[in-house]
Design a protein around this motif. Structure first.
Motif, PDB file in Angstrom:
ATOM      1  N   ALA A  20       0.489  -1.156  -0.038  1.00 19.91           N
ATOM      2  CA  ALA A  20      -0.037  -0.017  -0.049  1.00 19.91           C
ATOM      3  C   ALA A  20       0.744   1.313  -0.033  1.00 19.91           C
ATOM      4  CB  ALA A  20      -0.884   0.040   1.266  1.00 19.91           C
ATOM      5  N   ASP A  21       1.862   0.963   0.744  1.00 26.13           N
ATOM      6  CA  ASP A  21       2.914   2.309   0.793  1.00 26.13           C
ATOM      7  C   ASP A  21       3.390   2.610  -0.461  1.00 26.13           C
ATOM      8  OD1 ASP A  21       2.354   2.609   3.437  1.00 26.13           O
ATOM      9  OD2 ASP A  21       4.086   1.662   4.408  1.00 26.13           O
ATOM     10  N   LEU A  22       4.102   1.394  -0.974  1.00 26.39           N
ATOM     11  CA  LEU A  22       4.593   1.548  -2.491  1.00 26.39           C
ATOM     12  C   LEU A  22       3.600   2.113  -3.471  1.00 26.39           C
ATOM     13  CD1 LEU A  22       6.532  -1.592  -2.578  1.00 26.39           C
ATOM     14  CD2 LEU A  22       7.480   0.590  -2.476  1.00 26.39           C
ATOM     15  N   SER A  23       2.187   1.588  -3.405  1.00 25.39           N
ATOM     16  CA  SER A  23       1.137   2.032  -4.220  1.00 25.39           C
ATOM     17  C   SER A  23       1.020   3.335  -4.187  1.00 25.39           C
ATOM     18  CB  SER A  23      -0.019   1.111  -4.212  1.00 25.39           C
ATOM     19  OG  SER A  23       0.128  -0.154  -4.485  1.00 25.39           O
ATOM     20  N   ALA A  24       0.755   3.807  -2.971  1.00 20.99           N
ATOM     21  CA  ALA A  24       0.673   5.191  -2.636  1.00 20.99           C
ATOM     22  C   ALA A  24       1.961   6.270  -3.393  1.00 20.99           C
ATOM     23  CB  ALA A  24       0.539   5.434  -0.997  1.00 20.99           C
ATOM     24  N   ALA A  25       3.196   5.447  -3.105  1.00 18.95           N
ATOM     25  CA  ALA A  25       4.272   6.354  -3.652  1.00 18.95           C
ATOM     26  C   ALA A  25       4.279   6.520  -4.810  1.00 18.95           C
ATOM     27  CB  ALA A  25       5.495   5.444  -3.141  1.00 18.95           C
ATOM     28  N   VAL A  26       3.852   5.226  -5.508  1.00 19.69           N
ATOM     29  CA  VAL A  26       3.890   5.119  -7.316  1.00 19.69           C
ATOM     30  C   VAL A  26       2.632   6.395  -7.608  1.00 19.69           C
ATOM     31  CG1 VAL A  26       3.193   3.786  -9.177  1.00 19.69           C
ATOM     32  CG2 VAL A  26       4.782   2.889  -7.492  1.00 19.69           C
ATOM     33  N   THR A  27       1.437   6.288  -7.073  1.00 19.85           N
ATOM     34  CA  THR A  27       0.357   6.936  -7.141  1.00 19.85           C
ATOM     35  C   THR A  27       0.977   8.540  -7.205  1.00 19.85           C
ATOM     36  OG1 THR A  27      -1.152   5.293  -6.786  1.00 19.85           O
ATOM     37  CG2 THR A  27      -1.946   7.590  -6.841  1.00 19.85           C
ATOM     38  N   SER A  28       1.577   8.715  -6.265  1.00 17.21           N
ATOM     39  CA  SER A  28       2.126  10.072  -5.878  1.00 17.21           C
ATOM     40  C   SER A  28       3.060  10.417  -6.948  1.00 17.21           C
ATOM     41  CB  SER A  28       2.632  10.117  -4.423  1.00 17.21           C
ATOM     42  OG  SER A  28       3.130  11.688  -4.086  1.00 17.21           O
ATOM     43  N   ALA A  29       4.141   9.612  -7.266  1.00 15.62           N
ATOM     44  CA  ALA A  29       4.873   9.956  -8.147  1.00 15.62           C
ATOM     45  C   ALA A  29       4.281  10.165  -9.630  1.00 15.62           C
ATOM     46  CB  ALA A  29       5.988   8.822  -8.198  1.00 15.62           C
ATOM     47  N   ARG A  30       3.327   9.315  -9.943  1.00 12.24           N
ATOM     48  CA  ARG A  30       2.717   9.453 -11.136  1.00 12.24           C
ATOM     49  C   ARG A  30       1.981  10.762 -11.426  1.00 12.24           C
ATOM     50  NH1 ARG A  30       0.052   3.438 -12.206  1.00 12.24           N
ATOM     51  NH2 ARG A  30       2.033   2.420 -12.842  1.00 12.24           N
ATOM     52  N   THR A  31       1.373  11.065 -10.169  1.00 10.52           N
ATOM     53  CA  THR A  31       0.570  12.713  -9.804  1.00 10.52           C
ATOM     54  C   THR A  31       1.588  13.725 -10.146  1.00 10.52           C
ATOM     55  OG1 THR A  31      -1.119  11.478  -8.529  1.00 10.52           O
ATOM     56  CG2 THR A  31      -0.744  13.997  -8.524  1.00 10.52           C
ATOM     57  N   ASP A  32       3.048  13.580  -9.209  1.00 16.21           N
ATOM     58  CA  ASP A  32       3.782  14.446  -9.724  1.00 16.21           C
ATOM     59  C   ASP A  32       4.251  14.678 -10.856  1.00 16.21           C
ATOM     60  OD1 ASP A  32       3.564  15.039  -6.867  1.00 16.21           O
ATOM     61  OD2 ASP A  32       5.291  13.811  -6.353  1.00 16.21           O
ATOM     62  N   ARG A  33       4.342  13.601 -11.723  1.00 17.88           N
ATOM     63  CA  ARG A  33       4.856  13.349 -13.211  1.00 17.88           C
ATOM     64  C   ARG A  33       3.727  14.091 -13.759  1.00 17.88           C
ATOM     65  NH1 ARG A  33       4.325   7.788 -16.063  1.00 17.88           N
ATOM     66  NH2 ARG A  33       2.206   8.555 -15.873  1.00 17.88           N
ATOM     67  N   ASP A  34       2.649  13.616 -13.771  1.00 13.39           N
ATOM     68  CA  ASP A  34       1.579  14.417 -14.567  1.00 13.39           C
ATOM     69  C   ASP A  34       1.542  16.108 -14.238  1.00 13.39           C
ATOM     70  OD1 ASP A  34       0.744  12.004 -15.399  1.00 13.39           O
ATOM     71  OD2 ASP A  34      -0.791  11.804 -14.138  1.00 13.39           O
ATOM     72  N   ARG A  35       1.743  16.394 -13.030  1.00 10.30           N
ATOM     73  CA  ARG A  35       1.892  17.738 -12.697  1.00 10.30           C
ATOM     74  C   ARG A  35       2.794  18.450 -13.238  1.00 10.30           C
ATOM     75  NH1 ARG A  35       1.755  17.259  -7.914  1.00 10.30           N
ATOM     76  NH2 ARG A  35       3.844  17.368  -7.390  1.00 10.30           N
TER      77      ARG A  35
END
Length: 394
Positions: free
Chosen positions: A97-112
């Motif tokens: 879950a932490d890794l998924s959250a980190a990946v999601t956050s990273a993708r969000t940062d990437r999209d931003r």
């Protein structure tokens, strides 16, 4: 084959770096989980295989000081294993879950960051476009400035030319005024000129007159200025003479012009201009022109009237001159023919020293040289007898 449009985005992209990072982290996590599962059962096995310490009877003699008893290792049961596996599963789920959250956050940062990068590129493109427009305006301003300078130079040159032209016009006006004053002075001292304006008094249609002036000197075609005198008519008959052939040549010429113009040219006719000294010549002209077969008009003018005539037609003048010359040259042959046939001069015109037709003397009987009857009244023109229309006198 069209070329692919050149991308306006930056060549540096974070997508590949984040994917590699996530893959590496996932591989490490799986490796750690596998090592943990493998190491835990071995430790439990070692604990179970370790022999229990030997129990020494309490009443046995001891030469060594008694050691404190070692507590027995807890027993590892199936419940403990299940609980441990559950804890491990919970830790794995939490880590996932932490890794998924980190990946999601990273993708969000990437999209931003991509969105920010696109916005920056749009701002850069807009700025470049504005810069190009500013450069174009600057170039146009420079061109307009050059054009304005050139226009000023052209205007100065045109103004100079206008001043020179104005000076020339003023000079021409002055010269024209002087010429006009000179012409007015000449007109004041010169005799009046009269112009003949032909018209058809019945239908109002215009016709082209062939002017023949009758004077004491003979007949003059005007404006061609060709004279047919008594010396030219002597020895000819009423059916063949220079006055007749010249008139017929002009009629043919102007009729041909009328046919070629499709009827635009006016129809020609003969108009006799009779001066007081040419009244006898007028009556003789009627007989000499009888073979023409067309009606003709007449106009009585004073002896001292000066007629204003236009410029002659060069071709008409040449045709008239050729016809008169050919007819005059044929007179010698006519006389030779009459002499050979014994016809004499019966029917031929003969003029005395005063240029009067003596063989046609009956034409002059009862007429005064001025063309008036004995009671002083002007005779009625024969042109009205044969239906011809006289011209106007102006």
């Amino acid at each position: 084959m069209s070329r692919r449009p050149r991308s306006t985005e930056s060549p540096v992209s974070l997508f590949t770096f984040l994917d590699v990072l996530m893959c590496t982290m996932g591989a490490l996590i799986l490796l750690l989980i596998g090592l943990g599962i493998k190491m835990r059962p071995e430790a439990s096995t070692v604990d179970r295989s370790t022999p229990a310490p030997a129990v020494v009877p309490s009443d046995a003699p001891s030469s060594v000081e008694e050691e404190p008893p070692i507590p027995a290792a807890p027993q590892y049961t199936a419940e403990d294993r299940e609980r441990e596996l559950a804890e491990r599963a919970a830790r794995r789920e939490k880590l996932y879950a932490d890794l998924s959250a980190a990946v999601t956050s990273a993708r969000t940062d990437r999209d931003r960051e991509k969105q920010q990068l696109r916005e920056r590129r749009r701002i850069i493109a807009k700025t470049e476009r504005k810069l190009k427009e500013a450069q174009a305006r600057a170039e146009r301003s420079g061109s307009q400035s050059d054009a304005a300078h050139q226009a000023r130079v052209t205007a100065v040159a045109a103004e100079q030319k206008l001043k020179e032209l104005e000076k020339q016009i003023v000079e021409q006006i002055e010269a024209t005024r002087r010429n006009l004053d000179l012409a007015n002075r000449k007109q004041a001292t010169a005799s009046n000129e009269y112009a003949l304006i032909p018209y058809d008094g019945t239908s109002g249609t215009m016709r082209r007159p062939i002017y023949i002036e009758c004077t004491r000197h003979g007949y003059r075609f005007i404006p061609e200025n060709e004279l047919v005198g008594p010396e030219h008519l002597d020895g000819f008959s009423a059916n063949y003479n220079p006055l007749l052939t010249g008139t017929q040549a002009l009629l043919r010429y102007w009729n041909q012009r009328r046919r070629e113009s499709g009827g635009q040219e006016p129809e020609p006719y003969v108009l006799l201009i009779v001066r007081p000294s040419g009244s006898l010549a007028y009556y003789l002209a009627r007989e000499l022109l009888a073979p023409v077969g067309a009606n003709f008009g007449y106009e009585l003018v004073e002896e001292d009237w000066k007629l204003a005539v236009g410029d002659p037609d060069p071709q008409a003048r040449a045709v008239l001159r050729d016809a008169i010359d050919v007819t005059v040259e044929a007179r010698k042959k006519i006389r030779e023919t009459l002499a050979a046939t014994g016809g004499g001069r019966n029917g031929l015109l003969t003029f005395n020293n005063n240029h009067r037709a003596i063989s046609r003397g009956d034409l002059a009987e009862g007429l005064e040289p001025s063309g008036r009857s004995p009671n002083g009244d002007r005779r009625r023109g024969p042109g009205n007898d044969d239906g011809a229309s006289p011209g106007d006198r102006k």
